[in-house]
Every structure is written in C-alpha cells, then in structure tokens.
Design a protein around this motif. Structure first.
Motif, PDB file in Angstrom:
ATOM      1  N   TYR A 192       6.539 -14.472   8.083  1.00  0.00           N
ATOM      2  CA  TYR A 192       6.624 -13.873   6.725  1.00  0.00           C
ATOM      3  C   TYR A 192       7.231 -12.312   6.858  1.00  0.00           C
ATOM      4  O   TYR A 192       6.994 -11.640   7.878  1.00  0.00           O
ATOM      5  N   GLN A 193       7.788 -11.932   5.852  1.00  0.00           N
ATOM      6  CA  GLN A 193       8.161 -10.511   5.656  1.00  0.00           C
ATOM      7  C   GLN A 193       7.544 -10.119   4.684  1.00  0.00           C
ATOM      8  O   GLN A 193       7.413 -10.314   3.389  1.00  0.00           O
ATOM      9  N   LEU A 194       6.503  -9.061   5.041  1.00  0.00           N
ATOM     10  CA  LEU A 194       5.561  -8.244   4.109  1.00  0.00           C
ATOM     11  C   LEU A 194       6.069  -7.007   3.754  1.00  0.00           C
ATOM     12  O   LEU A 194       6.498  -6.188   4.525  1.00  0.00           O
ATOM     13  N   THR A 195       6.297  -6.733   2.476  1.00  0.00           N
ATOM     14  CA  THR A 195       6.909  -5.523   1.963  1.00  0.00           C
ATOM     15  C   THR A 195       5.898  -5.058   0.877  1.00  0.00           C
ATOM     16  O   THR A 195       5.298  -5.412   0.078  1.00  0.00           O
ATOM     17  N   PHE A 196       5.553  -3.771   1.418  1.00  0.00           N
ATOM     18  CA  PHE A 196       4.490  -2.870   0.412  1.00  0.00           C
ATOM     19  C   PHE A 196       5.150  -1.748  -0.202  1.00  0.00           C
ATOM     20  O   PHE A 196       5.943  -1.209   0.458  1.00  0.00           O
ATOM     21  N   TYR A 197       5.023  -1.362  -1.163  1.00  0.00           N
ATOM     22  CA  TYR A 197       5.431  -0.564  -2.116  1.00  0.00           C
ATOM     23  C   TYR A 197       4.640   0.640  -2.562  1.00  0.00           C
ATOM     24  O   TYR A 197       3.648   0.051  -3.252  1.00  0.00           O
ATOM     25  N   ALA A 245       7.311  14.364  -4.050  1.00  0.00           N
ATOM     26  CA  ALA A 245       6.111  13.740  -3.831  1.00  0.00           C
ATOM     27  C   ALA A 245       6.148  12.434  -4.603  1.00  0.00           C
ATOM     28  O   ALA A 245       5.369  11.376  -4.054  1.00  0.00           O
ATOM     29  N   ASP A 246       7.023  11.942  -5.682  1.00  0.00           N
ATOM     30  CA  ASP A 246       7.053  10.974  -6.236  1.00  0.00           C
ATOM     31  C   ASP A 246       8.059   9.840  -5.719  1.00  0.00           C
ATOM     32  O   ASP A 246       8.188   8.960  -6.410  1.00  0.00           O
ATOM     33  N   GLN A 247       8.577  10.416  -4.766  1.00  0.00           N
ATOM     34  CA  GLN A 247       9.746   9.430  -3.959  1.00  0.00           C
ATOM     35  C   GLN A 247       9.132   8.114  -3.621  1.00  0.00           C
ATOM     36  O   GLN A 247       8.071   8.054  -3.075  1.00  0.00           O
ATOM     37  N   PRO A 248       9.661   6.973  -4.248  1.00  0.00           N
ATOM     38  CA  PRO A 248       9.232   5.613  -3.632  1.00  0.00           C
ATOM     39  C   PRO A 248       9.579   5.396  -2.200  1.00  0.00           C
ATOM     40  O   PRO A 248      10.564   5.824  -1.654  1.00  0.00           O
ATOM     41  N   VAL A 249       8.692   4.814  -1.643  1.00  0.00           N
ATOM     42  CA  VAL A 249       8.560   4.433  -0.048  1.00  0.00           C
ATOM     43  C   VAL A 249       8.233   3.083  -0.054  1.00  0.00           C
ATOM     44  O   VAL A 249       7.184   2.595  -0.811  1.00  0.00           O
ATOM     45  N   GLY A 250       8.938   2.401   0.691  1.00  0.00           N
ATOM     46  CA  GLY A 250       8.672   0.869   1.139  1.00  0.00           C
ATOM     47  C   GLY A 250       8.050   1.033   2.410  1.00  0.00           C
ATOM     48  O   GLY A 250       8.715   1.540   3.280  1.00  0.00           O
ATOM     49  N   VAL A 251       7.318  -0.341   2.801  1.00  0.00           N
ATOM     50  CA  VAL A 251       7.221  -0.435   4.190  1.00  0.00           C
ATOM     51  C   VAL A 251       7.097  -1.827   4.296  1.00  0.00           C
ATOM     52  O   VAL A 251       6.464  -2.689   3.690  1.00  0.00           O
ATOM     53  N   MET A 252       8.172  -2.201   5.264  1.00  0.00           N
ATOM     54  CA  MET A 252       8.523  -3.801   5.405  1.00  0.00           C
ATOM     55  C   MET A 252       8.298  -4.239   6.996  1.00  0.00           C
ATOM     56  O   MET A 252       8.440  -3.495   7.932  1.00  0.00           O
ATOM     57  N   VAL A 253       7.298  -5.217   7.094  1.00  0.00           N
ATOM     58  CA  VAL A 253       6.817  -5.753   8.457  1.00  0.00           C
ATOM     59  C   VAL A 253       7.084  -7.260   8.434  1.00  0.00           C
ATOM     60  O   VAL A 253       7.244  -7.862   7.555  1.00  0.00           O
ATOM     61  N   GLU A 283     -10.074  -2.175   3.032  1.00  0.00           N
ATOM     62  CA  GLU A 283      -9.997  -0.683   3.031  1.00  0.00           C
ATOM     63  C   GLU A 283      -9.975   0.005   1.141  1.00  0.00           C
ATOM     64  O   GLU A 283      -9.839   0.893   1.132  1.00  0.00           O
ATOM     65  N   ALA A 284     -10.008  -1.197   0.574  1.00  0.00           N
ATOM     66  CA  ALA A 284      -9.802  -1.054  -1.015  1.00  0.00           C
ATOM     67  C   ALA A 284      -8.628  -0.399  -1.521  1.00  0.00           C
ATOM     68  O   ALA A 284      -8.776   0.346  -2.598  1.00  0.00           O
ATOM     69  N   VAL A 285      -7.581  -0.664  -0.673  1.00  0.00           N
ATOM     70  CA  VAL A 285      -6.264   0.136  -0.996  1.00  0.00           C
ATOM     71  C   VAL A 285      -5.411  -0.586  -1.978  1.00  0.00           C
ATOM     72  O   VAL A 285      -5.589  -2.010  -1.968  1.00  0.00           O
ATOM     73  N   ASP A 286      -5.211   0.117  -3.079  1.00  0.00           N
ATOM     74  CA  ASP A 286      -4.331  -0.634  -4.399  1.00  0.00           C
ATOM     75  C   ASP A 286      -2.984  -0.372  -4.115  1.00  0.00           C
ATOM     76  O   ASP A 286      -2.488   0.636  -4.303  1.00  0.00           O
ATOM     77  N   VAL A 287      -2.364  -1.357  -3.416  1.00  0.00           N
ATOM     78  CA  VAL A 287      -0.922  -1.319  -3.274  1.00  0.00           C
ATOM     79  C   VAL A 287      -0.267  -2.635  -3.419  1.00  0.00           C
ATOM     80  O   VAL A 287      -0.814  -3.570  -3.211  1.00  0.00           O
ATOM     81  N   PHE A 288       1.078  -2.613  -4.190  1.00  0.00           N
ATOM     82  CA  PHE A 288       1.658  -3.792  -4.395  1.00  0.00           C
ATOM     83  C   PHE A 288       2.570  -4.410  -3.200  1.00  0.00           C
ATOM     84  O   PHE A 288       3.179  -3.481  -2.444  1.00  0.00           O
ATOM     85  N   PHE A 289       2.377  -5.641  -3.017  1.00  0.00           N
ATOM     86  CA  PHE A 289       3.190  -6.370  -1.929  1.00  0.00           C
ATOM     87  C   PHE A 289       3.809  -7.392  -2.263  1.00  0.00           C
ATOM     88  O   PHE A 289       3.822  -8.188  -3.183  1.00  0.00           O
TER      89      PHE A 289
END
Length: 106
Positions: free
Chosen positions: A4-9, A61-69, A86-92
């Motif tokens: 899988y490619q997981l991308t978090f935004y 500060a409001d710049q969009p960042v993605g993490v792709m793994v 971790e109760a992190v609210d993040v779209f993926f």
C-alpha cells in the motif's frame, strides 16, 4: 511486490507532542517498518470542512503537508492502528500498489 501507499494529509502548524504531526507520522512509519517515506509541502489544499489551507508569504503555519509511505499489508495495518491508538485525527488515503527496486542498491 504488493502493498500500500499510505498518504496522510495535514498542515504545518499541527503538532503531536513536541514534533510537528508530519514529522511524527514519518518517524512512526519508519519505526513500524515502512519501506520508504516522503514528507512533502503543497501550495494549497482544502479539507473535509471545505476550508482552504495555503502557504502565504508571511504565514507558513497553515501550509498543507503530506506524508507518503510505502508499506506491506501487515505494516499498513499496524501503522494505522498505532495512529488510531494515539487518538490523532488525520485524513489518510490507502492505495494498493505494486512496488520494487531497479538497478543496484550500491
């Protein structure tokens, strides 16, 4: 190989503990055995609430960042579970992919 490619935004200003959320996600992915990962910045995006996020000249500060793994199936499941714990609210986005290497690793 298949996985899988997981991308978090997220945004530059979001934090988890003492790290930015994007740094935390990238480090967590590495700790869980991701095959590789990249953090990238974007110029503009919008989220689930319909609000635009952007990198302004004076305010990043409001710049969009993605993490792709790239992960295998087992790593994908354990990584997503770790984020949820971790109760992190993040779209993926989880996308099935085929991955591999070409050439020499030296």
């Amino acid at each position: 190989m298949k996985g899988y490619q997981l991308t978090f935004y997220t945004q530059q200003d979001r934090r988890h503990g003492k790290e930015t959320l994007s740094e935390w996600l990238l480090n967590l992915a590495k700790q869980h055995g991701a095959l590789g990962g990249t953090m990238f910045s974007a110029g503009e995006s919008f989220g689930h609430e319909g609000r635009f996020h952007s990198a302004h000249f004076f305010e990043l500060a409001d710049q969009p960042v993605g993490v792709m793994v790239a992960v295998d199936e087992a790593t994908c499941d354990t990584l997503l579970e770790a984020v949820k714990n971790e109760a992190v609210d993040v779209f993926f986005v989880r996308t099935p992919v085929e991955y591999g290497r070409t050439g020499s690793s030296t």
